[in-house]
Design a protein around this motif. Structure first.
Motif: not given
Length: 204
Positions: A121-124, A140-143, A146-147, A189-191
């Motif tokens: 799960s290496i962050e884009n 930001q919400q993707y990060r 992913n975390s 996910f929602r945000l």
């Protein structure tokens, strides 16, 4: 229920004037690697490893560069095959929008370790090309998401007998009745997808 919004990112044109911003982020500019899809999208590390072993080649890690034109550039960690003559070939099928026989914009980089036994799960990484709060919010919400996924994977790795594959996902003889809360995954996910919906309506 949250509407899932996935963008059809396209191959980044390596001569685009924004390439300087990409170099500032990753320390290098991309090259073009021929694409010969031999396995599905989302499993590049394992496909490249198999193909390399079958052909006396090696695996080259790095960053696959795609973009939503004029909105953002995305660098996704990726793996290609490096042949004995030094030529590199991307053997993984592309995401939705790109042709399977095109070229991948790629920056070689072996600094990020990959363990093929577990999810990677290496962050884009991103270059934002517009002044837009929704783009910043989506990233930001993707990060955050992913975390949260990394945290879940670490917990799953600790379960006795647990195993994982890129094609079958997690498996275990029995999962504990008490599991980590999925609230961070669900809320981010929602945000993220709410922001993506606004980006889609604004730019696409």
């Amino acid at each position: 229920m949250t509407e899932r919004v996935d963008f059809d990112l396209t191959d980044y044109p390596i001569t685009d004037p924004t390439v300087g911003k990409l170099k500032a982020l990753l320390g290098a500019t991309p090259i073009e690697v021929d694409r010969q899809a031999l396995g599905p999208a989302g499993a590049c590390y394992w496909i490249a490893d198999d193909v390399a072993k079958q052909n006396g080649a090696s695996v080259q890690h790095g960053w696959m560069i795609e973009w939503l034109p004029n909105v953002y550039i995305q660098a996704m960690h990726h793996a290609v095959v490096k042949l004995p003559n030094g030529q590199m070939v991307d053997v993984t099928a592309p995401q939705r929008a790109q042709p399977s026989d095109g070229v991948t914009a790629f920056i070689p980089d072996d600094s990020v370790p990959v363990n093929l036994q577990w999810p990677a799960s290496i962050e884009n990484r991103y270059v934002i090309l517009v002044d837009d709060e929704d783009v910043e919010q989506a990233i930001q919400q993707y990060r955050v998401n992913n975390s949260a996924m990394i945290a879940f994977n670490k917990w799953a790795m600790s379960v006795p007998g647990a195993s994982w594959s890129p094609f079958q996902g997690w498996q275990a003889p029995a999962w504990p009745s008490e599991q980590p809360s999925d609230e961070p995954l669900r809320s981010s996910f929602r945000l993220m997808h709410e922001a993506r919906r606004r980006i889609r309506d604004r730019y696409l």
